[in-house]
Design an enzyme around this catalytic site. Structure first.
Site, PDB file in Angstrom:
ATOM      1  N   LYS A  21       0.658  -1.082  -0.019  1.00  0.00           N
ATOM      2  CA  LYS A  21      -0.119  -0.022   0.042  1.00  0.00           C
ATOM      3  C   LYS A  21       0.862   1.373  -0.138  1.00  0.00           C
ATOM      4  O   LYS A  21       0.501   2.212  -0.661  1.00  0.00           O
ATOM      5  CB  LYS A  21      -0.833  -0.081   1.060  1.00  0.00           C
ATOM      6  CG  LYS A  21      -1.632   1.399   1.506  1.00  0.00           C
ATOM      7  CD  LYS A  21      -2.321   1.118   2.816  1.00  0.00           C
ATOM      8  CE  LYS A  21      -2.973   2.655   3.419  1.00  0.00           C
ATOM      9  NZ  LYS A  21      -1.703   3.625   3.831  1.00  0.00           N
ATOM     10  N   ASN A  22       1.762   1.338   0.910  1.00  0.00           N
ATOM     11  CA  ASN A  22       2.591   2.610   0.902  1.00  0.00           C
ATOM     12  C   ASN A  22       3.728   2.963  -0.087  1.00  0.00           C
ATOM     13  O   ASN A  22       3.992   3.928  -0.340  1.00  0.00           O
ATOM     14  CB  ASN A  22       3.407   2.338   2.421  1.00  0.00           C
ATOM     15  CG  ASN A  22       2.424   2.508   3.546  1.00  0.00           C
ATOM     16  OD1 ASN A  22       1.276   3.010   3.486  1.00  0.00           O
ATOM     17  ND2 ASN A  22       2.773   2.139   4.817  1.00  0.00           N
ATOM     18  N   ARG A  92      -4.949   9.736   3.006  1.00  0.00           N
ATOM     19  CA  ARG A  92      -3.789  11.126   3.260  1.00  0.00           C
ATOM     20  C   ARG A  92      -2.770  10.805   2.009  1.00  0.00           C
ATOM     21  O   ARG A  92      -2.260  11.992   2.043  1.00  0.00           O
ATOM     22  CB  ARG A  92      -3.298  10.278   4.474  1.00  0.00           C
ATOM     23  CG  ARG A  92      -1.838  11.094   5.173  1.00  0.00           C
ATOM     24  CD  ARG A  92      -1.584  10.914   6.353  1.00  0.00           C
ATOM     25  NE  ARG A  92      -0.605  11.593   6.994  1.00  0.00           N
ATOM     26  CZ  ARG A  92      -0.691  12.762   7.419  1.00  0.00           C
ATOM     27  NH1 ARG A  92      -1.653  13.234   7.461  1.00  0.00           N
ATOM     28  NH2 ARG A  92       0.441  13.461   7.701  1.00  0.00           N
ATOM     29  N   CYS A 116      -6.383   8.091   8.112  1.00  0.00           N
ATOM     30  CA  CYS A 116      -6.488   7.804   9.399  1.00  0.00           C
ATOM     31  C   CYS A 116      -6.259   8.969  10.395  1.00  0.00           C
ATOM     32  O   CYS A 116      -5.057   9.543  10.410  1.00  0.00           O
ATOM     33  CB  CYS A 116      -5.796   6.548   9.616  1.00  0.00           C
ATOM     34  SG  CYS A 116      -6.151   5.033   8.962  1.00  0.00           S
ATOM     35  N   ARG A 121      -1.509  14.561  12.632  1.00  0.00           N
ATOM     36  CA  ARG A 121      -0.385  14.397  11.807  1.00  0.00           C
ATOM     37  C   ARG A 121      -0.804  15.605  10.833  1.00  0.00           C
ATOM     38  O   ARG A 121      -1.001  15.243   9.596  1.00  0.00           O
ATOM     39  CB  ARG A 121      -0.705  12.937  11.141  1.00  0.00           C
ATOM     40  CG  ARG A 121      -0.531  11.883  11.980  1.00  0.00           C
ATOM     41  CD  ARG A 121      -0.487  10.623  11.353  1.00  0.00           C
ATOM     42  NE  ARG A 121      -1.674  10.374  10.580  1.00  0.00           N
ATOM     43  CZ  ARG A 121      -1.678   9.539   9.494  1.00  0.00           C
ATOM     44  NH1 ARG A 121      -0.357   8.856   9.152  1.00  0.00           N
ATOM     45  NH2 ARG A 121      -2.752   8.889   8.982  1.00  0.00           N
ATOM     46  N   ILE A 123       0.440  18.177   7.911  1.00  0.00           N
ATOM     47  CA  ILE A 123       1.648  18.075   6.825  1.00  0.00           C
ATOM     48  C   ILE A 123       2.703  19.340   6.767  1.00  0.00           C
ATOM     49  O   ILE A 123       3.243  19.480   5.597  1.00  0.00           O
ATOM     50  CB  ILE A 123       0.819  17.926   5.395  1.00  0.00           C
ATOM     51  CG1 ILE A 123       0.152  19.203   5.275  1.00  0.00           C
ATOM     52  CG2 ILE A 123      -0.150  16.617   5.621  1.00  0.00           C
ATOM     53  CD1 ILE A 123      -0.522  19.134   3.830  1.00  0.00           C
ATOM     54  N   ASP A 304       3.535   1.006  12.224  1.00  0.00           N
ATOM     55  CA  ASP A 304       2.490   0.447  11.368  1.00  0.00           C
ATOM     56  C   ASP A 304       2.037  -0.787  12.158  1.00  0.00           C
ATOM     57  O   ASP A 304       0.747  -1.115  12.083  1.00  0.00           O
ATOM     58  CB  ASP A 304       2.487   0.528  10.421  1.00  0.00           C
ATOM     59  CG  ASP A 304       2.058   1.892   9.467  1.00  0.00           C
ATOM     60  OD1 ASP A 304       1.992   2.965  10.176  1.00  0.00           O
ATOM     61  OD2 ASP A 304       1.934   1.723   8.207  1.00  0.00           O
TER      62      ASP A 304
END
Length: 414
Positions: A21-22, A92, A116, A121, A123, A304
């Site tokens: 995914k990342n 995100r 999420c 968080r 930016i 994670d």
């Protein structure tokens, strides 16, 4: 959406790990850097990929997706520099569009990303990096306005290693004239996968010590590229296998090197992990020893996977400790686990996890990794557990129910 899961004491079978995914989400955006066809393989079938594809279509990309073969074909048309879509609030990773559009357009207008909300968080790192690259950045309510000024030979030093910011700078500078340097970058496997595909497309990017050096090129070409396996998905299923009383689970299609810290952590706890031709077999037949987990930048134990580990350690033989140096307050699953009779104490941003006999309850998944933590809790809790808002888990786990059923876990969407 509700996910129902029942207690189990014995799991066995195979799970094939999907593409990362990342890694996939920023790689999808590289199609905006070339007029030629980009062909991606091993693309996971998850909601975040669906959202990113919809955003790319809105910007001006022709997309053909073959879910059966996990392939995506992308070819840009005339692209827009203003993005206004509800999908921005769903994902995100939409902030990667700022990086590629920074490379291609002079003025960008977008919105704050969603995703999420397990902790605060902002930016700021991304926006500060754009400013260091010579841009005027202004915030207007929920809108982000970026006006790019001509600047060559960019040199950016990150205060803290940040995967997302590192990726955004790479995307923004790959065509910038001269030599751009990122000091103190994140060098996680997902960053290196992005560098790999860009170099295949004709970029000139090198990793030197604690730097990434990008020599700008005028043009990038089409490419075929296979996304790396998802180490977070693999690690999540390792946590699940380590939780149940008896397990014999084979994880296939993985990169073992990317999982070194997770494997070593579990081996120290007494879990039996066997390398079978670069697949991993997880064998659990005795209670785990307690652990001290400190989540930090790669190659350390990943942030994670500390949330899934919380539920795993509830079934260990003594008190364990978890601390997250990346997101010190990333414990959104704790309240739900307490309702299931877990014994947990959070003090000074350190979580103490006591061996607990869990009871199935109706709970709520606040975010992606907390949601998987609740799946693990449901598998070891007495009775039946209902996880509300479980669609958030599908943002990052491909074929979730099928894979759980493949290892004989009684789970279904209700």
């Amino acid at each position: 959406m509700k996910l129902k899961i029942k207690k189990t004491t014995n799991i066995y079978g195979e799970i094939s790990i999907s593409g990362s995914k990342n890694a996939c989400l920023p790689i999808l955006t590289v199609c905006l850097l070339t007029k030629e066809l980009v062909h991606l393989q091993n693309v996971p079938n998850i909601l975040d990929v669906e959202y990113m594809i919809e955003l790319l279509k809105l910007i001006g990309v022709n997309v053909k997706r073959c879910i059966e073969t996990n392939e995506v074909y992308l070819k840009r048309k005339k692209i827009k520099s203003k993005i206004n879509s509800p999908y921005l609030n769903q994902i995100r990773a939409s902030y990667y569009l700022m990086g590629v559009l920074f490379s291609e357009k002079r003025n960008i207008k977008t919105k704050n990303p969603g995703g999420c909300n397990f902790t605060s968080r902002p930016i700021d790192y991304h926006l500060d990096a754009f400013r260091e690259m010579g841009a005027n950045v202004t915030l207007d309510n929920d809108n982000i306005l970026i006006n790019r000024k001509k600047k060559n030979n960019i040199n950016v030093t990150l205060k803290n290693k940040s995967l997302g910011t590192t990726i955004n700078i790479i995307l923004a500078t790959v065509k910038t004239k001269g030599e751009s340097i990122i000091n103190n970058p994140s060098l996680e496997p997902e960053v290196l996968d992005l560098i790999d595909i860009l170099n295949k497309m004709g970029a000139n990017i090198k990793v030197k010590d604690n730097q990434i050096v990008i020599v700008g090129v005028r043009k990038l070409f089409g490419v075929t590229h296979k996304i790396i396996p998802d180490r977070m998905e693999a690690g999540s299923y390792m946590c699940l296998a380590a939780s149940v009383e008896n397990s014999n689970v084979l994880l296939k299609n993985i990169n073992i090197k990317h999982l070194d810290s997770v494997i070593n952590t579990f081996k120290q706890s007494g879990l039996n992990i066997i390398n079978e031709n670069n697949d991993l077999r997880i064998i659990k037949y005795k209670q785990l020893n307690n652990m001290k987990i400190v989540a930090d930048n790669y190659p350390n134990y990943p942030t994670d996977l500390q949330q899934p580990m919380v539920s795993t350690l509830l079934n260990s033989n003594n008190v364990s400790l978890i601390k997250d140096l990346i997101y010190p307050n990333r414990f959104s699953e704790v309240f739900e686990l307490l309702s299931m009779k877990a014994t947990l104490y959070l003090k000074n941003q350190t979580l103490l996890v006591f061996p607990s006999k869990l009871v199935g309850k109706e709970v709520y998944a606040p975010d992606l990794r907390a949601g998987f933590s609740l799946i693990i809790a449901g598998a070891i809790a007495e009775g039946e557990t209902i996880i509300n808002h479980s669609e958030v888990i599908l943002r990052g786990y491909d074929n979730l129910i099928e894979k759980l059923n493949n290892i004989k876990i009684d789970a279904e969407i209700v």
